[in-house]
Scaffold this motif. Structure first.
Motif, PDB file in Angstrom:
ATOM      1  N   ILE A  58       0.840  -1.202   0.000  1.00 39.30           N
ATOM      2  CA  ILE A  58       0.000   0.000   0.000  1.00 39.30           C
ATOM      3  C   ILE A  58       0.871   1.247   0.000  1.00 39.30           C
ATOM      4  O   ILE A  58       0.598   2.202  -0.734  1.00 39.30           O
ATOM      5  N   LYS A  59       1.932   1.236   0.799  1.00 38.60           N
ATOM      6  CA  LYS A  59       2.848   2.379   0.853  1.00 38.60           C
ATOM      7  C   LYS A  59       3.506   2.604  -0.507  1.00 38.60           C
ATOM      8  O   LYS A  59       3.609   3.748  -0.982  1.00 38.60           O
ATOM      9  N   GLU A  60       3.943   1.525  -1.165  1.00 45.62           N
ATOM     10  CA  GLU A  60       4.576   1.657  -2.480  1.00 45.62           C
ATOM     11  C   GLU A  60       3.617   2.269  -3.504  1.00 45.62           C
ATOM     12  O   GLU A  60       3.998   3.164  -4.256  1.00 45.62           O
ATOM     13  N   TRP A  61       2.362   1.795  -3.524  1.00 46.02           N
ATOM     14  CA  TRP A  61       1.405   2.321  -4.490  1.00 46.02           C
ATOM     15  C   TRP A  61       1.020   3.764  -4.156  1.00 46.02           C
ATOM     16  O   TRP A  61       0.779   4.577  -5.057  1.00 46.02           O
ATOM     17  N   ARG A  62       0.963   4.085  -2.883  1.00 50.08           N
ATOM     18  CA  ARG A  62       0.663   5.464  -2.486  1.00 50.08           C
ATOM     19  C   ARG A  62       1.784   6.399  -2.947  1.00 50.08           C
ATOM     20  O   ARG A  62       1.521   7.484  -3.467  1.00 50.08           O
ATOM     21  N   GLU A  63       3.022   5.973  -2.777  1.00 48.69           N
ATOM     22  CA  GLU A  63       4.155   6.773  -3.245  1.00 48.69           C
ATOM     23  C   GLU A  63       4.121   6.908  -4.765  1.00 48.69           C
ATOM     24  O   GLU A  63       4.355   7.987  -5.308  1.00 48.69           O
ATOM     25  N   TRP A  64       3.819   5.817  -5.458  1.00 48.77           N
ATOM     26  CA  TRP A  64       3.712   5.852  -6.916  1.00 48.77           C
ATOM     27  C   TRP A  64       2.644   6.853  -7.346  1.00 48.77           C
ATOM     28  O   TRP A  64       2.860   7.646  -8.261  1.00 48.77           O
ATOM     29  N   GLY A  65       1.493   6.826  -6.684  1.00 55.33           N
ATOM     30  CA  GLY A  65       0.407   7.752  -7.017  1.00 55.33           C
ATOM     31  C   GLY A  65       0.811   9.200  -6.799  1.00 55.33           C
ATOM     32  O   GLY A  65       0.476  10.075  -7.610  1.00 55.33           O
ATOM     33  N   GLY A  66       1.519   9.472  -5.713  1.00 47.65           N
ATOM     34  CA  GLY A  66       1.973  10.834  -5.442  1.00 47.65           C
ATOM     35  C   GLY A  66       2.922  11.342  -6.511  1.00 47.65           C
ATOM     36  O   GLY A  66       2.791  12.468  -7.007  1.00 47.65           O
ATOM     37  N   VAL A  67       3.864  10.487  -6.892  1.00 45.91           N
ATOM     38  CA  VAL A  67       4.809  10.872  -7.944  1.00 45.91           C
ATOM     39  C   VAL A  67       4.072  11.017  -9.279  1.00 45.91           C
ATOM     40  O   VAL A  67       4.376  11.923 -10.063  1.00 45.91           O
ATOM     41  N   ALA A  68       3.083  10.154  -9.526  1.00 42.78           N
ATOM     42  CA  ALA A  68       2.312  10.248 -10.771  1.00 42.78           C
ATOM     43  C   ALA A  68       1.607  11.594 -10.867  1.00 42.78           C
ATOM     44  O   ALA A  68       1.598  12.229 -11.930  1.00 42.78           O
ATOM     45  N   VAL A  69       1.034  12.061  -9.784  1.00 43.51           N
ATOM     46  CA  VAL A  69       0.361  13.366  -9.780  1.00 43.51           C
ATOM     47  C   VAL A  69       1.366  14.475 -10.083  1.00 43.51           C
ATOM     48  O   VAL A  69       1.091  15.369 -10.904  1.00 43.51           O
ATOM     49  N   ILE A  70       2.525  14.424  -9.461  1.00 53.10           N
ATOM     50  CA  ILE A  70       3.548  15.462  -9.683  1.00 53.10           C
ATOM     51  C   ILE A  70       4.036  15.445 -11.132  1.00 53.10           C
ATOM     52  O   ILE A  70       4.095  16.493 -11.796  1.00 53.10           O
ATOM     53  N   LEU A  71       4.374  14.260 -11.655  1.00 54.02           N
ATOM     54  CA  LEU A  71       4.881  14.179 -13.028  1.00 54.02           C
ATOM     55  C   LEU A  71       3.827  14.601 -14.052  1.00 54.02           C
ATOM     56  O   LEU A  71       4.141  15.309 -15.015  1.00 54.02           O
ATOM     57  N   CYS A  72       2.585  14.164 -13.834  1.00 51.45           N
ATOM     58  CA  CYS A  72       1.519  14.570 -14.753  1.00 51.45           C
ATOM     59  C   CYS A  72       1.278  16.076 -14.668  1.00 51.45           C
ATOM     60  O   CYS A  72       0.988  16.727 -15.682  1.00 51.45           O
ATOM     61  N   GLY A  73       1.422  16.639 -13.489  1.00 53.45           N
ATOM     62  CA  GLY A  73       1.287  18.086 -13.327  1.00 53.45           C
ATOM     63  C   GLY A  73       2.374  18.829 -14.080  1.00 53.45           C
ATOM     64  O   GLY A  73       2.112  19.834 -14.761  1.00 53.45           O
ATOM     65  N   ILE A  74       3.598  18.329 -13.984  1.00 52.27           N
ATOM     66  CA  ILE A  74       4.712  18.948 -14.728  1.00 52.27           C
ATOM     67  C   ILE A  74       4.445  18.856 -16.230  1.00 52.27           C
ATOM     68  O   ILE A  74       4.613  19.836 -16.970  1.00 52.27           O
ATOM     69  N   TRP A  75       4.030  17.689 -16.690  1.00 46.43           N
ATOM     70  CA  TRP A  75       3.730  17.502 -18.115  1.00 46.43           C
ATOM     71  C   TRP A  75       2.630  18.455 -18.566  1.00 46.43           C
ATOM     72  O   TRP A  75       2.733  19.092 -19.622  1.00 46.43           O
ATOM     73  N   LEU A  76       1.575  18.587 -17.760  1.00 43.67           N
ATOM     74  CA  LEU A  76       0.464  19.464 -18.111  1.00 43.67           C
ATOM     75  C   LEU A  76       0.905  20.925 -18.175  1.00 43.67           C
ATOM     76  O   LEU A  76       0.569  21.643 -19.122  1.00 43.67           O
ATOM     77  N   VAL A  77       1.671  21.367 -17.183  1.00 41.49           N
ATOM     78  CA  VAL A  77       2.141  22.760 -17.161  1.00 41.49           C
ATOM     79  C   VAL A  77       3.039  23.034 -18.370  1.00 41.49           C
ATOM     80  O   VAL A  77       2.897  24.063 -19.044  1.00 41.49           O
TER      81      VAL A  77
END
Length: 143
Positions: free
Chosen positions: A82-101
């Motif tokens: 659960i911790k690994e997937w939560r960390e993955w999700g957090g990084v996914a939000v950040i990377l997708c945000g960078i891509w979008l910006v």
């Protein structure tokens, strides 16, 4: 049975709690079937705490069963996943945000590059799930 006053009226829940304790005592071999049946009848006929207390007065408090080592390991592995997937999700939000910006700043949708690191990371996590979650640093060191 939370009251100290023996004349306080007992609820159905209080009688059921005594019945469960009697069942546990029977399963542990502390009571014979005849004793269990007699005490169970007394428990369900009781109207006050004072009538319930003597029914289990000579029985020790039941001890909760200890978790097996396998169950503890599975729970630890589940928390780690659960911790690994939560960390993955957090990084996914950040990377997708960078891509979008960067896409908005350039005026066009650019190549969706976050799929590369996120895909590789997800594959690593999934391979750990398939192989039983072994091989991680924290599992080898016993943390």
């Amino acid at each position: 049975m939370t009251g100290d006053n023996g004349s306080m009226r007992a609820s159905d829940g209080d009688r059921e709690a005594v019945a469960q304790r009697l069942r546990a005592a029977l399963d542990e071999g502390r009571l014979t079937v005849a004793e269990y049946d007699e005490r169970l009848q007394q428990a369900f006929a009781a109207t006050t705490y004072g009538e319930l207390v003597p029914i289990t007065a000579d029985l020790p408090e039941p001890t909760p069963p200890k978790k097996s080592k396998d169950l503890v390991k599975r729970e630890k592995r589940k928390r780690k996943q659960i911790k690994e997937w939560r960390e993955w999700g957090g990084v996914a939000v950040i990377l997708c945000g960078i891509w979008l910006v960067t896409s908005i700043a350039s005026g066009e949708l650019g190549f969706f590059w976050p799929m590369i690191p996120l895909g590789i990371w997800a594959a690593v996590i999934l391979s750990g799930l398939v192989s039983g979650g072994g091989g991680g640093k924290s599992e080898r060191s016993g943390d």
